[in-house]
Design a protein around this motif. Structure first.
Motif, mmCIF file in Angstrom:
data_model
loop_
_atom_site.group_PDB
_atom_site.id
_atom_site.type_symbol
_atom_site.label_atom_id
_atom_site.label_comp_id
_atom_site.label_asym_id
_atom_site.label_seq_id
_atom_site.Cartn_x
_atom_site.Cartn_y
_atom_site.Cartn_z
ATOM 1 N N LEU B 10 12.517 57.027 16.728
ATOM 2 C CA LEU B 10 12.337 57.391 15.322
ATOM 3 C C LEU B 10 13.333 58.439 14.856
ATOM 4 C CD1 LEU B 10 8.470 57.400 14.968
ATOM 5 C CD2 LEU B 10 10.082 55.836 13.902
ATOM 6 N N THR B 13 16.317 57.528 12.694
ATOM 7 C CA THR B 13 16.058 57.136 11.303
ATOM 8 C C THR B 13 16.222 58.306 10.351
ATOM 9 O OG1 THR B 13 13.717 57.614 11.455
ATOM 10 C CG2 THR B 13 14.375 55.396 11.990
ATOM 11 N N LEU B 16 19.117 58.065 8.308
ATOM 12 C CA LEU B 16 19.077 57.116 7.197
ATOM 13 C C LEU B 16 18.420 57.735 5.964
ATOM 14 C CD1 LEU B 16 17.893 53.977 9.162
ATOM 15 C CD2 LEU B 16 20.215 54.599 8.527
ATOM 16 N N LEU B 17 17.596 58.734 6.212
ATOM 17 C CA LEU B 17 16.798 59.265 5.115
ATOM 18 C C LEU B 17 17.590 60.146 4.151
ATOM 19 C CD1 LEU B 17 13.536 60.044 7.057
ATOM 20 C CD2 LEU B 17 13.886 58.275 5.368
ATOM 21 N N SER B 19 20.195 59.303 2.543
ATOM 22 C CA SER B 19 20.700 58.431 1.470
ATOM 23 C C SER B 19 22.022 58.909 0.884
ATOM 24 C CB SER B 19 19.661 58.270 0.360
ATOM 25 O OG SER B 19 19.512 59.437 -0.380
ATOM 26 N N TRP B 21 24.690 57.341 0.440
ATOM 27 C CA TRP B 21 25.467 56.362 -0.331
ATOM 28 C C TRP B 21 25.456 56.654 -1.821
ATOM 29 C CZ3 TRP B 21 23.194 54.627 4.204
ATOM 30 C CH2 TRP B 21 24.069 53.990 5.097
ATOM 31 N N ASP B 22 24.302 57.048 -2.303
ATOM 32 C CA ASP B 22 24.205 57.235 -3.741
ATOM 33 C C ASP B 22 24.287 58.689 -4.148
ATOM 34 O OD1 ASP B 22 23.590 54.677 -5.336
ATOM 35 O OD2 ASP B 22 22.621 54.424 -3.405
ATOM 36 N N ARG B 23 24.703 59.524 -3.221
ATOM 37 C CA ARG B 23 24.788 60.929 -3.568
ATOM 38 C C ARG B 23 25.990 61.153 -4.484
ATOM 39 N NH1 ARG B 23 25.779 66.393 -0.421
ATOM 40 N NH2 ARG B 23 27.915 65.749 -0.781
#
Lengths: 365, 376
Positions: B10, B13, B16-17, B19, B21-23
């Motif tokens: 875990l 992950t 991944l949290l 995010s 990409w959209d920052r």
């Protein structure tokens, strides 16, 4: 199997049912409801809800007759061993497919609304891992999370409806039943999917602390979505009109987008709403994923379902990633909703057979 | 052991949290406050004017001196293409989340606005409450205006359309982008607020009538009032009427509540537009006041005079819309389709000729509640 402190209280049953019903489809429901039957969709939403209510009660009565067994065990008393296994197998398939499609619908919408440049796979995996983390702890943890999230979700939806009411125009709902009463029922198969989720009743009876009080709390658990859904479809149509509603991809989100917050201090209510909606999608996915892993475990006659959660992960992911575009997702989910309707409907003959058999004195609960 | 393994699984992950990409840092956004769309000189192209906010000017005390906005003109084939070209002119990424106003130039509007509208409906980042207006002359001129009361002309224009429309009858907020969508889907005619740029200000009032997404004519201030009465979107405003000297020569009513309902009625084969207007208001100005008569005796006569005045305004606007422009500016087609669905389904293709034959059945009721702080 029974561990007293982990048992579900009656109100948790209500919350579990409502949380499993209110999910991803909140975003698209007004479109789905009006697509085939125009403004009669408002009535159709209500009617589907009543049908769902009926079958939920049937499932509750049926499951209560076998208070120590779930749907993976008791059908063998009713329809025999082999058919019961087949029933179980299909149940596994169904819950896995629904989990996959919920995951994909959720991720797709999230990507379209907020995370434009984030790869779809990442959104899906993040959601899956979060879900796994929750369901590893069992149904009582899921219920506790739902207890925290459902009030938020209901609050956000009610707020959305209240703020939209300013633009509501009753005239848009006017030609209701223009073609009579019956055509409204054409929309039922499409709306059914929005109400699916109460199959969780098949599974949770052994975990409840007061099975005798199951039915009133089940009814309450379904009434919440009925009221919210009917109001949602009615108000969306009243604000946009029937034609624009069915042309919008996510009408509920558009409803949130056109809200003018009193005082205009928040210009974008839709972002707030989308965030709360993530919680709704999360609880729905968790419950279906739980059902999938639980039923798979019991199909093999095992007790510990935790390893199966991990086994299902790649399968659910694959189901989710399979559809190529948004229209394939929609077709896919409409097929699955038929399957769901069949599972729900089967509870009725099973209940009847079970009553008849007991009267004949062939077996006892 | 198994638990530790799961925990280990875990941990990744977490990455991944975040995010990433959209920052996008807030400084990297170019917040577009206004968009003006004109016809470009070369064929088939549009000239898009983006008014971009310069954040330092909007915040703090030091902001006072700086210029608030930067307007950039782009010639392109479509809106998104213009946005892409904009990236070559500015070191930030265009962001439409705070779009205040969308303006169409007159010449562009006459050729049809539907080709660009779709973008504003489809793109998820556009605010649906954005005001839409049509500019007499060129749209970029309205955005060039440097208002003294606001940092950006887009904010200034949308403020007038949004807020002042509640106080004045001649300024109308007919449609926001969200409202426009409904008429776009129904293929209904639209009406947009008219903006006239004059030197360092704009004058807003009147409206442009669109048919098939093409601008076909203007309503002047009086006609706009009439259109708004019929549409029922009047809330408050003023209305003056000339009366006989005994009644005060000219009386002005401050309207605080209006109720207007428009309903279609099918009589045989004829469509009647039944319009019932109820107005509540206070007398705010009398030109020849302090007379012998107490106001109480005059109220009924004033009410009659206002009723006639409103009737005249509404009927004039109705005739202009029906006979001169042939444009249904009251969303009447929508009412017909709601009330008489079968009739609508059969006749929607002949709507133009049907509209030219509809009749207005108008009832106006004025109630004067108070007379201000002077009794006579």
């Amino acid at each position: 199997m029974k561990n007293n402190q982990d048992l579900l209280s009656s109100i948790q049953i209500t919350i579990l049912i409502s949380s499993s019903i209110i999910g991803v489809l909140v975003l698209t429901l007004p479109r789905i409801a009006t697509e085939t039957v125009r403004v009669d969709g408002v009535f159709a939403t209500f009617a589907s809800g009543i049908i769902a209510l009926f079958f939920a009660v049937v499932i509750a009565i049926l499951s209560r007759r076998y208070p120590n067994e779930t749907v993976m065990e008791y059908p063998k008393h009713i329809i025999g061993k082999i058919p019961a296994k087949i029933f179980g197998l299909f149940l596994v398939l169904y819950t896995v497919l629904v989990s996959g499609i919920i995951l994909r619908t959720f991720s797709d919408a999230l990507k379209a609304i907020i995370l434009e440049r984030t790869p779809l796979e990442v959104i899906m995996l993040t959601m899956l891992f979060t879900t796994i983390y929750l369901i590893l702890n069992g149904i009582s943890s899921i219920a506790k999370i739902c207890e925290g999230f459902l009030p938020l979700v209901v609050f956000a939806l009610v707020l959305l409806l209240m703020l939209s009411f300013r633009d509501f125009d009753i005239e848009e709902l006017r030609p209701m039943f223009a073609r009579g009463f019956l055509p409204a029922f054409k929309a039922l198969p499409n709306i059914t999917l929005a109400y699916l989720g109460f199959e969780i009743l098949y599974f949770i009876v052994p975990f409840t602390n007061k099975p005798q009080k199951l039915i009133p709390y089940t009814v309450l658990g379904i009434l919440i979505p009925i009221v919210i859904y009917t109001a949602l479809v009615g108000i969306t149509v009243g604000v946009f009109g029937e034609k624009p509603t069915k042309m919008l991809m996510y009408p509920t989100l558009n409803l949130a987008r056109q809200i003018a917050f009193p005082g205009a201090f928040a210009e974008r209510f839709d972002i707030f709403f989308a965030i709360i909606w993530i919680l709704a999608a999360f609880t729905t996915l968790s419950i279906f994923y739980y059902m999938a892993s639980f039923s798979l475990t019991h199909l093999f006659g095992l007790r510990n379902y935790r390893p199966f959660i991990l086994i299902l992960l790649p399968i659910i992911y694959l189901v989710g990633i399979l559809p190529q575009n948004i229209f394939q997702i929609e077709t896919f989910s409409s097929y699955i909703s038929y399957a769901g309707a069949i599972f729900v409907f089967l509870s009725l003959p099973m209940l009847l057979v079970s009553i008849v058999k007991r009267k004949g004195g062939k077996q006892s609960g | 052991m198994a638990k530790k393994l799961i925990l280990l699984l875990l941990v990744p992950t977490l990455f991944l949290l975040t995010s990433c990409w959209d920052r996008r840092d807030i400084e990297d956004n170019a917040f577009v406050l206004g968009i003006g769309i004109d016809k470009a000189k070369t064929d088939d192209n549009i000239r898009v004017t983006f008014q971009i906010a310069l954040p330092p000017a909007f915040g703090g005390e030091n902001g006072g001196q700086q210029e608030g906005t930067w307007s950039i003109d782009i010639v392109a084939k479509d809106i998104y293409g213009a946005t892409a070209k904009l990236l070559g002119d500015i070191d930030r990424v265009p962001n439409f989340q705070h779009l205040q106003v969308l303006l169409f130039g007159e010449e562009f509007a006459r050729d049809g606005i539907d080709e660009v509208l779709d973008f504003f409906f489809r793109a998820p980042k556009v605010r649906y409450r954005t005001s839409v207006a049509v500019v007499e002359g060129e749209a970029y001129k309205a955005l060039e205006v440097k208002p003294k009361t606001a940092k950006a002309s887009a904010v200034y224009i949308s403020q007038i359309i949004n807020e002042n429309s509640g106080q004045s009858l001649a300024i109308a907020e007919f449609y926001t982008i969200g409202g426009l969508f409904q008429n776009y889907v129904r293929k209904s005619p639209i009406t947009l607020t008219k903006v006239v740029p004059i030197k360092d200000k704009v004058s807003i009032g009147g409206a442009g009538a669109f048919k098939d997404s093409k601008l076909v004519g203007w309503y002047d201030l009086e006609e706009t009032k009439g259109i708004r009465w019929i549409r029922g979107d009047v809330k408050s405003g003023e209305i003056g009427v000339d009366v006989s000297p005994e009644l005060g020569e000219r009386v002005v009513l401050d309207i605080f509540n209006t109720d207007s309902s428009l309903k279609p009625e099918l009589r045989g084969n004829r469509l009647i537009a039944k319009n019932k207007i109820t107005v509540e208001g206070d007398i705010i100005e009398i030109q020849k006041s302090f007379r012998e008569n107490e106001s109480s005796k005059l109220i009924q006569q004033w009410e009659k005079a206002f009723e006639k005045e409103i009737k005249d305004i509404v009927e004039h606007a109705f005739l202009k819309s029906r006979d001169e422009l042939g444009v249904d500016s009251f969303d009447f087609d929508r009412k017909v389709s709601n009330y008489y669905q079968n009739y609508w389904d059969q006749n929607k293709n002949d709507w133009d000729s049907i509209f030219r034959n509809i009749e207005l059945d108008l009832t106006v009721e004025v109630k004067i509640r108070r007379v201000g702080e002077v009794k006579y």
